[in-house]
Design an enzyme around this catalytic site. Structure first.
Site, short mmCIF file in Angstrom:
data_model
loop_
_atom_site.label_atom_id
_atom_site.label_comp_id
_atom_site.label_asym_id
_atom_site.label_seq_id
_atom_site.Cartn_x
_atom_site.Cartn_y
_atom_site.Cartn_z
N ASP A 8 81.88 -0.96 62.98
CA ASP A 8 82.19 -1.06 64.40
C ASP A 8 82.38 0.37 64.92
O ASP A 8 82.18 1.34 64.18
CB ASP A 8 83.40 -1.97 64.66
CG ASP A 8 84.73 -1.37 64.25
OD1 ASP A 8 84.76 -0.26 63.66
OD2 ASP A 8 85.76 -2.01 64.51
N CYS A 65 85.20 -0.60 59.19
CA CYS A 65 85.80 -0.58 60.53
C CYS A 65 87.01 0.33 60.47
O CYS A 65 87.17 1.09 59.52
CB CYS A 65 86.14 -1.99 61.03
SG CYS A 65 87.43 -2.87 60.14
N THR A 67 90.24 -0.24 59.95
CA THR A 67 91.10 -0.52 58.79
C THR A 67 90.34 -1.13 57.61
O THR A 67 90.84 -1.12 56.49
CB THR A 67 92.22 -1.51 59.16
OG1 THR A 67 91.62 -2.75 59.53
CG2 THR A 67 93.10 -0.97 60.27
N HIS A 98 85.01 -6.95 37.43
CA HIS A 98 85.70 -8.23 37.25
C HIS A 98 85.28 -9.30 38.25
O HIS A 98 85.25 -10.48 37.91
CB HIS A 98 87.22 -8.05 37.36
CG HIS A 98 87.80 -7.20 36.28
ND1 HIS A 98 89.15 -7.05 36.12
CD2 HIS A 98 87.22 -6.45 35.31
CE1 HIS A 98 89.39 -6.24 35.10
NE2 HIS A 98 88.22 -5.87 34.59
N HIS A 134 85.65 -13.45 33.30
CA HIS A 134 85.45 -13.04 34.69
C HIS A 134 84.45 -13.96 35.39
O HIS A 134 84.66 -14.36 36.53
CB HIS A 134 85.00 -11.59 34.77
CG HIS A 134 86.01 -10.62 34.26
ND1 HIS A 134 87.33 -10.63 34.68
CD2 HIS A 134 85.91 -9.62 33.35
CE1 HIS A 134 87.99 -9.67 34.07
NE2 HIS A 134 87.15 -9.05 33.24
#
Length: 146
Positions: A8, A65, A67, A98, A134
């Site tokens: 963004d 973005c 955060t 994993h 996993h």
């Protein structure tokens, strides 16, 4: 490797750096935008990028973005996506080994540019371990989509 890339307005600078870095390393980058620092809505870009990974048009995706939270939530709404929000190289390595994550999310306002580059390098260079425990856990997570 073919990489879907999206951001963004809050991460346009990092998207451009990642695109240049991956291209120099020989990867094919499909840029889903955005294309400037003008305010936009992250789902309009992260969603299609993640969908292209789910559809097999791109091998992996990177979404960014301010955060990393909004784009990671968006990517994880797409069936078949295992998006990991990473702010350090150890998490980037472990989510590939994993969780076999196929989309990486990061936040431009959270990490510095050199750390971001290292996270991308580690995530791109780490393969899934194929360890049975996993894979069993991934299968259980993916079954939740049904």
């Amino acid at each position: 490797m073919k990489i879907a890339l999206a951001c963004d307005h809050g991460a346009f600078e990092y998207k451009e750096i990642v695109k240049e870095m991956l291209t120099k390393e020989g990867h094919i980058v499909e840029d889903f935008g955005c294309y400037s620092t003008e305010s936009v809505d992250y789902p309009d870009y992260a969603g299609p990028a993640a969908q292209s990974v789910a559809d097999g048009k791109n091998d992996r995706g990177i979404v960014i973005c301010g955060t990393g939270i909004g784009v990671s939530i968006t990517a994880n709404k797409i069936k078949g996506i295992r998006c990991a929000l990473c702010s350090d190289p150890v998490s980037a390595k472990l989510t590939r080994e994993h969780n076999n994550s196929n989309v990486l999310a990061m936040g431009q306002r959270i990490i510095g540019v050199e750390l971001m580059k290292e996270i991308v390098r580690v995530w791109m260079g780490t393969e899934f371990s194929h360890d049975a425990r996993h894979q069993r856990r991934i299968d259980k997570v993916m079954a939740l989509e049904k």
